[in-house]
Design a protein around this motif. Structure first.
Motif, PDB file in Angstrom:
ATOM      1  N   PHE A   1       9.885   2.988  -7.622  1.00 21.41           N
ATOM      2  CA  PHE A   1       9.156   2.155  -6.678  1.00 21.41           C
ATOM      3  C   PHE A   1       8.200   1.239  -7.426  1.00 21.41           C
ATOM      4  CE2 PHE A   1      10.120   6.143  -4.421  1.00 21.41           C
ATOM      5  CZ  PHE A   1      10.874   5.633  -3.377  1.00 21.41           C
ATOM      6  N   HIS A   2       8.162  -0.028  -7.041  1.00 22.03           N
ATOM      7  CA  HIS A   2       7.258  -0.975  -7.683  1.00 22.03           C
ATOM      8  C   HIS A   2       6.999  -2.140  -6.745  1.00 22.03           C
ATOM      9  CE1 HIS A   2      10.641  -3.744  -9.081  1.00 22.03           C
ATOM     10  NE2 HIS A   2      11.280  -2.661  -8.707  1.00 22.03           N
ATOM     11  N   ILE A   3       5.929  -2.876  -7.007  1.00 24.47           N
ATOM     12  CA  ILE A   3       5.438  -3.884  -6.082  1.00 24.47           C
ATOM     13  C   ILE A   3       6.407  -5.048  -5.918  1.00 24.47           C
ATOM     14  CG2 ILE A   3       3.588  -5.538  -5.634  1.00 24.47           C
ATOM     15  CD1 ILE A   3       2.814  -2.636  -5.193  1.00 24.47           C
ATOM     16  N   LEU A   4       6.948  -5.544  -7.018  1.00 19.63           N
ATOM     17  CA  LEU A   4       7.880  -6.664  -6.926  1.00 19.63           C
ATOM     18  C   LEU A   4       9.092  -6.299  -6.078  1.00 19.63           C
ATOM     19  CD1 LEU A   4       8.786  -9.498  -7.716  1.00 19.63           C
ATOM     20  CD2 LEU A   4       9.746  -8.533  -9.827  1.00 19.63           C
ATOM     21  N   GLY A   5       9.607  -5.097  -6.274  1.00 18.59           N
ATOM     22  CA  GLY A   5      10.740  -4.650  -5.481  1.00 18.59           C
ATOM     23  C   GLY A   5      10.397  -4.540  -4.007  1.00 18.59           C
TER      24      GLY A   5
ATOM     25  N   HIS B   1      -1.237   6.376 -15.034  1.00 17.83           N
ATOM     26  CA  HIS B   1      -1.382   7.777 -14.631  1.00 17.83           C
ATOM     27  C   HIS B   1      -0.651   8.051 -13.321  1.00 17.83           C
ATOM     28  CE1 HIS B   1      -5.213   8.790 -17.175  1.00 17.83           C
ATOM     29  NE2 HIS B   1      -4.124   8.567 -17.900  1.00 17.83           N
ATOM     30  N   MET B   2      -0.680   7.088 -12.402  1.00 25.68           N
ATOM     31  CA  MET B   2       0.009   7.260 -11.128  1.00 25.68           C
ATOM     32  C   MET B   2       1.511   7.366 -11.345  1.00 25.68           C
ATOM     33  SD  MET B   2      -0.761   5.022  -7.702  1.00 25.68           S
ATOM     34  CE  MET B   2      -2.528   5.352  -7.920  1.00 25.68           C
ATOM     35  N   GLN B   3       2.042   6.551 -12.224  1.00 28.73           N
ATOM     36  CA  GLN B   3       3.469   6.620 -12.522  1.00 28.73           C
ATOM     37  C   GLN B   3       3.816   7.920 -13.235  1.00 28.73           C
ATOM     38  OE1 GLN B   3       5.256   2.878 -14.024  1.00 28.73           O
ATOM     39  NE2 GLN B   3       3.276   1.919 -13.637  1.00 28.73           N
TER      40      GLN B   3
ATOM     41  N   GLY C   1       0.807  -1.210   0.000  1.00 31.02           N
ATOM     42  CA  GLY C   1       0.000   0.000   0.000  1.00 31.02           C
ATOM     43  C   GLY C   1       0.839   1.257   0.000  1.00 31.02           C
ATOM     44  N   LEU C   2       1.939   1.265   0.758  1.00 33.30           N
ATOM     45  CA  LEU C   2       2.823   2.427   0.813  1.00 33.30           C
ATOM     46  C   LEU C   2       3.474   2.708  -0.535  1.00 33.30           C
ATOM     47  CD1 LEU C   2       4.361   4.615   2.427  1.00 33.30           C
ATOM     48  CD2 LEU C   2       6.030   2.839   3.040  1.00 33.30           C
ATOM     49  N   THR C   3       3.659   1.671  -1.332  1.00 33.20           N
ATOM     50  CA  THR C   3       4.307   1.842  -2.630  1.00 33.20           C
ATOM     51  C   THR C   3       3.537   2.817  -3.521  1.00 33.20           C
ATOM     52  OG1 THR C   3       5.182  -0.412  -2.516  1.00 33.20           O
ATOM     53  CG2 THR C   3       5.155   0.620  -4.677  1.00 33.20           C
ATOM     54  N   LEU C   4       2.216   2.815  -3.429  1.00 29.93           N
ATOM     55  CA  LEU C   4       1.420   3.643  -4.347  1.00 29.93           C
ATOM     56  C   LEU C   4       1.633   5.142  -4.140  1.00 29.93           C
ATOM     57  CD1 LEU C   4       0.156   0.855  -4.948  1.00 29.93           C
ATOM     58  CD2 LEU C   4      -2.016   2.048  -5.253  1.00 29.93           C
ATOM     59  N   PRO C   5       1.537   5.690  -2.914  1.00 26.77           N
ATOM     60  CA  PRO C   5       1.853   7.116  -2.766  1.00 26.77           C
ATOM     61  C   PRO C   5       3.272   7.454  -3.198  1.00 26.77           C
ATOM     62  CG  PRO C   5       0.742   6.299  -0.807  1.00 26.77           C
ATOM     63  CD  PRO C   5       1.074   5.105  -1.650  1.00 26.77           C
ATOM     64  N   LEU C   6       4.218   6.557  -2.932  1.00 32.22           N
ATOM     65  CA  LEU C   6       5.595   6.826  -3.340  1.00 32.22           C
ATOM     66  C   LEU C   6       5.724   6.821  -4.862  1.00 32.22           C
ATOM     67  CD1 LEU C   6       7.521   4.747  -0.651  1.00 32.22           C
ATOM     68  CD2 LEU C   6       7.351   7.226  -0.823  1.00 32.22           C
ATOM     69  N   VAL C   7       5.000   5.928  -5.529  1.00 33.27           N
ATOM     70  CA  VAL C   7       4.981   5.941  -6.997  1.00 33.27           C
ATOM     71  C   VAL C   7       4.452   7.281  -7.499  1.00 33.27           C
ATOM     72  CG1 VAL C   7       3.820   4.971  -9.030  1.00 33.27           C
ATOM     73  CG2 VAL C   7       4.821   3.446  -7.323  1.00 33.27           C
ATOM     74  N   ALA C   8       3.455   7.819  -6.800  1.00 35.10           N
ATOM     75  CA  ALA C   8       2.871   9.108  -7.182  1.00 35.10           C
ATOM     76  C   ALA C   8       3.685  10.293  -6.679  1.00 35.10           C
ATOM     77  CB  ALA C   8       1.442   9.205  -6.652  1.00 35.10           C
ATOM     78  N   GLY C   9       4.821  10.036  -6.058  1.00 33.44           N
ATOM     79  CA  GLY C   9       5.698  11.109  -5.621  1.00 33.44           C
ATOM     80  C   GLY C   9       5.342  11.702  -4.275  1.00 33.44           C
ATOM     81  N   LYS C  10       4.580  10.978  -3.441  1.00 29.83           N
ATOM     82  CA  LYS C  10       4.149  11.496  -2.150  1.00 29.83           C
ATOM     83  C   LYS C  10       4.584  10.556  -1.024  1.00 29.83           C
ATOM     84  CE  LYS C  10       1.932  14.628  -4.487  1.00 29.83           C
ATOM     85  NZ  LYS C  10       2.489  15.996  -4.604  1.00 29.83           N
ATOM     86  N   PHE C  11       4.712  11.123   0.175  1.00 29.10           N
ATOM     87  CA  PHE C  11       5.040  10.348   1.359  1.00 29.10           C
ATOM     88  C   PHE C  11       3.804  10.215   2.242  1.00 29.10           C
ATOM     89  CE2 PHE C  11       9.366  11.041   0.180  1.00 29.10           C
ATOM     90  CZ  PHE C  11      10.105  10.070   0.833  1.00 29.10           C
TER      91      PHE C  11
END
Length: 340
Positions: free
Chosen positions: A283-287, A208-210, A75-85
């Protein structure tokens, strides 16, 4: 980024065999250094404790211990992908567990209703975070740190600062069940991470998130609804933290104010460790999954060796710094070669 690296590799190869080999080594180091660390950890702990570490039961323990952290990190990966903490997810883990247990034991709700309401609360917190960041333009670190502090107060107010004990029942049985020998939390984590991976890589929302994370201004000019994407990322992060908190409370048999505290550092460590896996700082899910396994294997292996708690934290922090430094150094050298 990948195009830049490939161009750098081709350029150096044209200049001679030695530079080309150096570039290839840098590429391999940057992309596969973190998985190599995981393999080395497995080999090292197996050699140090061959009778206990690499056994079927302990490997299942590692997977089971990784499950809730994997859901949180996904779940944390998604805001980081969008450039947010997001710094509030650890408090959401605690709150969702407290609410789920409280709805069960204090309000007498059915277990599925208690879970649903706790997830709604977690998603609402993500919505609030997204609104503060995307619409009120508050810095995400400040916004989520503020909501985290308020959630801590809510946790104490609802629980009176003491654990809410959970009685045995369907709620605990589901969380502690297994299918074909695989713990239910592990299966749930696979489903969640699989869904997030598909969403990020094969849906318009994920693309779009990326795009927002890569260049918010360019994404807005291309017609991407940046605010909506940002809010969605925070909502998903909140829902994943809420789900992890519910699973955790069922496993430990209580809702606790401090239940989610350990996930703050561990989730960030896992996600940042995973950012160099197969990609160049993205940032990505597999990583994130590989990062989770590194964190969990480290704690598990050191615990079996009888190491003190401070050694575990020192070792974990050292791995994070070393892996991130190796990856970032490789990327800088590749970009420097591309400019020449």
């Amino acid at each position: 980024m990948e195009g830049t690296i490939e161009q750098a590799t081709k350029t150096s190869a044209a200049q001679g065999a030695a530079p080309g080999n150096a570039q290839r080594i840098l590429v391999l180091t940057g992309r596969y250094g973190t998985p190599a660390v995981l393999v080395l950890l497995l080999i090292g702990f197996t050699a140090a404790n061959p009778q206990t570490f690499l056994t079927g039961q302990n490997l299942l323990n590692i997977l089971n211990q990784s499950a809730t952290l994997a859901i949180v990190a996904g779940g944390l990966t998604l805001p980081l992908v969008a450039g947010k903490f997001d710094l509030s997810f650890a408090a959401v883990v605690s709150l969702s567990g407290i609410l789920a247990v409280g709805f069960l034991e204090r309000s007498g709700l059915p277990w599925f209703a208690a879970i649903l309401l706790a997830l709604v609360a977690a998603g609402f917190i993500g919505l609030v975070n997204g609104f503060l960041v995307a619409h009120l333009r508050i810095d995400p670190i400040v916004a989520t740190l503020g909501t985290s502090t308020m959630l801590l107060g809510i946790n104490y107010a609802y629980s009176n600062g003491t654990p809410i004990t959970l009685q045995a029942g369907p709620f605990t049985e589901v969380a502690r069940a297994s299918v074909l020998g695989i713990p239910a939390p592990v299966i749930l984590a696979v489903i969640v991470l699989g869904g997030l991976w598909v969403a990020l890589n094969f849906t318009l929302l994920g693309h779009h998130m990326q795009a927002v994370g890569a260049n918010q201004v360019a994404a807005r000019m291309a017609g991407v609804r940046v605010a909506r994407i940002t809010v969605t990322a925070f909502i998903v992060c909140g829902l994943c933290a809420g789900l992890a908190g519910i699973v955790l409370s069922a496993r430990i048999g209580s809702g606790q104010v401090t239940a989610g505290d350990g996930y703050l550092l561990n989730a960030f460590a896992a996600v940042f460790l995973g950012a160099s896996v197969l990609r160049d700082g993205d940032f990505h899910i597999l990583g994130s999954l590989v990062g989770v396994l590194i964190v969990t294997v480290t704690f598990n292996g050191l615990s079996l060796l009888g190491a003190e708690s401070y050694v575990q934290f020192l070792f974990q922090g050292g791995i994070l710094v070393a892996a991130t430094a190796l990856s970032s150094t490789s990327r800088r050298m590749l970009l420097a070669s591309a400019r020449r």
